[in-house]
Design a protein around this motif. Structure first.
Motif, PDB file in Angstrom:
ATOM      1  N   ARG A 121      48.223  54.923   5.419  1.00 35.72           N
ATOM      2  CA  ARG A 121      46.842  55.403   5.417  1.00 35.72           C
ATOM      3  C   ARG A 121      46.081  54.939   6.667  1.00 35.72           C
ATOM      4  N   MET A 122      46.552  53.882   7.282  1.00 39.30           N
ATOM      5  CA  MET A 122      45.871  53.371   8.449  1.00 39.30           C
ATOM      6  C   MET A 122      46.901  53.160   9.554  1.00 39.30           C
ATOM      7  N   GLN A 123      46.519  53.545  10.747  1.00 36.66           N
ATOM      8  CA  GLN A 123      47.402  53.356  11.885  1.00 36.66           C
ATOM      9  C   GLN A 123      46.711  52.447  12.894  1.00 36.66           C
ATOM     10  N   VAL A 124      47.483  51.631  13.539  1.00 33.37           N
ATOM     11  CA  VAL A 124      46.956  50.729  14.549  1.00 33.37           C
ATOM     12  C   VAL A 124      47.372  51.255  15.911  1.00 33.37           C
ATOM     13  N   LEU A 125      46.381  51.473  16.757  1.00 35.46           N
ATOM     14  CA  LEU A 125      46.651  51.922  18.112  1.00 35.46           C
ATOM     15  C   LEU A 125      46.499  50.726  19.043  1.00 35.46           C
ATOM     16  N   SER A 126      47.440  50.574  19.927  1.00 34.76           N
ATOM     17  CA  SER A 126      47.330  49.474  20.876  1.00 34.76           C
ATOM     18  C   SER A 126      47.096  50.041  22.271  1.00 34.76           C
ATOM     19  N   VAL A 127      46.269  49.367  23.002  1.00 32.77           N
ATOM     20  CA  VAL A 127      45.977  49.770  24.371  1.00 32.77           C
ATOM     21  C   VAL A 127      46.652  48.772  25.289  1.00 32.77           C
ATOM     22  N   SER A 128      47.596  49.261  26.064  1.00 34.17           N
ATOM     23  CA  SER A 128      48.338  48.349  26.923  1.00 34.17           C
ATOM     24  C   SER A 128      47.953  48.491  28.386  1.00 34.17           C
ATOM     25  N   ASP A 129      47.325  49.605  28.738  1.00 30.52           N
ATOM     26  CA  ASP A 129      46.968  49.826  30.135  1.00 30.52           C
ATOM     27  C   ASP A 129      45.503  49.450  30.329  1.00 30.52           C
ATOM     28  N   THR A 130      45.253  48.233  30.797  1.00 31.08           N
ATOM     29  CA  THR A 130      43.882  47.812  31.048  1.00 31.08           C
ATOM     30  C   THR A 130      43.548  48.082  32.504  1.00 31.08           C
ATOM     31  N   VAL A 131      42.345  48.551  32.735  1.00 31.50           N
ATOM     32  CA  VAL A 131      41.895  48.875  34.081  1.00 31.50           C
ATOM     33  C   VAL A 131      41.213  47.656  34.675  1.00 31.50           C
ATOM     34  N   ARG A 132      41.626  47.301  35.875  1.00 23.47           N
ATOM     35  CA  ARG A 132      40.995  46.149  36.510  1.00 23.47           C
ATOM     36  C   ARG A 132      39.683  46.579  37.142  1.00 23.47           C
ATOM     37  N   ARG A 133      38.747  45.677  37.167  1.00 29.57           N
ATOM     38  CA  ARG A 133      37.460  45.947  37.778  1.00 29.57           C
ATOM     39  C   ARG A 133      37.534  45.530  39.244  1.00 29.57           C
ATOM     40  N   ARG A 134      37.258  46.467  40.118  1.00 29.90           N
ATOM     41  CA  ARG A 134      37.335  46.180  41.541  1.00 29.90           C
ATOM     42  C   ARG A 134      35.959  45.840  42.086  1.00 29.90           C
ATOM     43  N   ARG A 135      35.945  45.031  43.091  1.00 25.78           N
ATOM     44  CA  ARG A 135      34.709  44.671  43.784  1.00 25.78           C
ATOM     45  C   ARG A 135      34.793  45.226  45.202  1.00 25.78           C
ATOM     46  N   TRP A 136      33.788  45.956  45.596  1.00 30.94           N
ATOM     47  CA  TRP A 136      33.728  46.522  46.930  1.00 30.94           C
ATOM     48  C   TRP A 136      32.628  45.807  47.705  1.00 30.94           C
ATOM     49  N   ARG A 171      38.912  60.547  45.304  1.00 28.07           N
ATOM     50  CA  ARG A 171      40.306  60.457  44.876  1.00 28.07           C
ATOM     51  C   ARG A 171      41.114  59.549  45.800  1.00 28.07           C
ATOM     52  N   ARG A 172      40.878  59.656  47.100  1.00 24.63           N
ATOM     53  CA  ARG A 172      41.605  58.855  48.078  1.00 24.63           C
ATOM     54  C   ARG A 172      41.363  57.364  47.883  1.00 24.63           C
ATOM     55  N   HIS A 173      40.149  57.008  47.475  1.00 30.10           N
ATOM     56  CA  HIS A 173      39.808  55.591  47.301  1.00 30.10           C
ATOM     57  C   HIS A 173      39.843  55.153  45.839  1.00 30.10           C
ATOM     58  N   ASP A 174      40.303  56.056  44.977  1.00 32.44           N
ATOM     59  CA  ASP A 174      40.468  55.767  43.557  1.00 32.44           C
ATOM     60  C   ASP A 174      39.157  55.307  42.909  1.00 32.44           C
ATOM     61  N   ILE A 175      38.096  56.074  43.191  1.00 31.87           N
ATOM     62  CA  ILE A 175      36.803  55.846  42.532  1.00 31.87           C
ATOM     63  C   ILE A 175      36.345  57.167  41.947  1.00 31.87           C
ATOM     64  N   SER A 176      35.383  57.111  41.051  1.00 29.99           N
ATOM     65  CA  SER A 176      34.874  58.346  40.458  1.00 29.99           C
ATOM     66  C   SER A 176      33.874  59.008  41.401  1.00 29.99           C
ATOM     67  N   ARG A 177      33.707  60.308  41.221  1.00 32.51           N
ATOM     68  CA  ARG A 177      32.733  61.026  42.045  1.00 32.51           C
ATOM     69  C   ARG A 177      31.327  60.515  41.779  1.00 32.51           C
ATOM     70  N   SER A 178      31.033  60.187  40.511  1.00 30.08           N
ATOM     71  CA  SER A 178      29.689  59.694  40.197  1.00 30.08           C
ATOM     72  C   SER A 178      29.419  58.363  40.893  1.00 30.08           C
ATOM     73  N   GLN A 179      30.452  57.527  41.023  1.00 29.66           N
ATOM     74  CA  GLN A 179      30.286  56.262  41.748  1.00 29.66           C
ATOM     75  C   GLN A 179      29.967  56.523  43.216  1.00 29.66           C
ATOM     76  N   LEU A 180      30.671  57.489  43.793  1.00 28.07           N
ATOM     77  CA  LEU A 180      30.428  57.824  45.191  1.00 28.07           C
ATOM     78  C   LEU A 180      29.037  58.425  45.382  1.00 28.07           C
ATOM     79  N   TYR A 181      28.589  59.262  44.449  1.00 24.92           N
ATOM     80  CA  TYR A 181      27.224  59.790  44.520  1.00 24.92           C
ATOM     81  C   TYR A 181      26.203  58.646  44.477  1.00 24.92           C
ATOM     82  N   ASP A 182      26.450  57.663  43.614  1.00 23.53           N
ATOM     83  CA  ASP A 182      25.551  56.518  43.519  1.00 23.53           C
ATOM     84  C   ASP A 182      25.528  55.741  44.829  1.00 23.53           C
ATOM     85  N   TRP A 183      26.679  55.514  45.426  1.00 25.98           N
ATOM     86  CA  TRP A 183      26.745  54.791  46.691  1.00 25.98           C
ATOM     87  C   TRP A 183      26.029  55.567  47.792  1.00 25.98           C
ATOM     88  N   ARG A 184      26.179  56.890  47.797  1.00 29.69           N
ATOM     89  CA  ARG A 184      25.495  57.699  48.807  1.00 29.69           C
ATOM     90  C   ARG A 184      23.987  57.599  48.652  1.00 29.69           C
TER      91      ARG A 184
END
Length: 130
Positions: free
Chosen positions: A9-24, A48-61
């Protein structure tokens, strides 16, 4: 007996791929923003080339355009002068500058490296008050 009664009745999902937080650093952000303004380059490609989101790049701009990277916002000294002469305690600004006379008692001097959009907002504010 139905097949659904044998399923858990209950399933446990495990998350193994954690995303590291980068500092620029601010210099890296400015370099990436300037790259995004290049001819024939799309914002999505640069993100895409710098592996950031478009919204992050818009914010930086946005932050880069408004001078929010590095030393923070810049401020100008505005003086009200009585007779059109510059007071003795004011040192001469480094050349080149833009000087705007707003009448006989007010002069605005803008250094060449100052954000011109911020200067326009300042001028609009001064014109509304006078």
């Amino acid at each position: 007996m139905d097949a659904h009664e044998n399923t858990p009745r209950m399933q446990v999902l495990s998350v193994s791929d954690t995303v590291r937080r980068r500092r620029w650093t601010d210099d890296e952000k400015v370099r990436i923003v300037e790259e995004s303004h290049g001819d024939g380059v799309t914002l999505a490609e640069v993100a895409r080339r710098h592996d950031i989101s478009r919204s992050q790049l818009y914010d930086w701009r946005y932050r880069h355009k408004n001078g929010l990277f590095g030393a923070g916002p810049q401020f100008l000294r505005v003086l009200q002068i009585e007779d059109g002469s510059v007071p003795d305690d004011v040192s001469a600004p480094p050349a080149p500058v833009l000087t705007i006379d707003l009448g006989p008692r007010c002069r605005l001097t803008i250094p060449s490296g100052f954000d011109m959009e911020a200067a326009a907002r300042l001028l609009n504010g001064l014109m509304v008050r006078s």
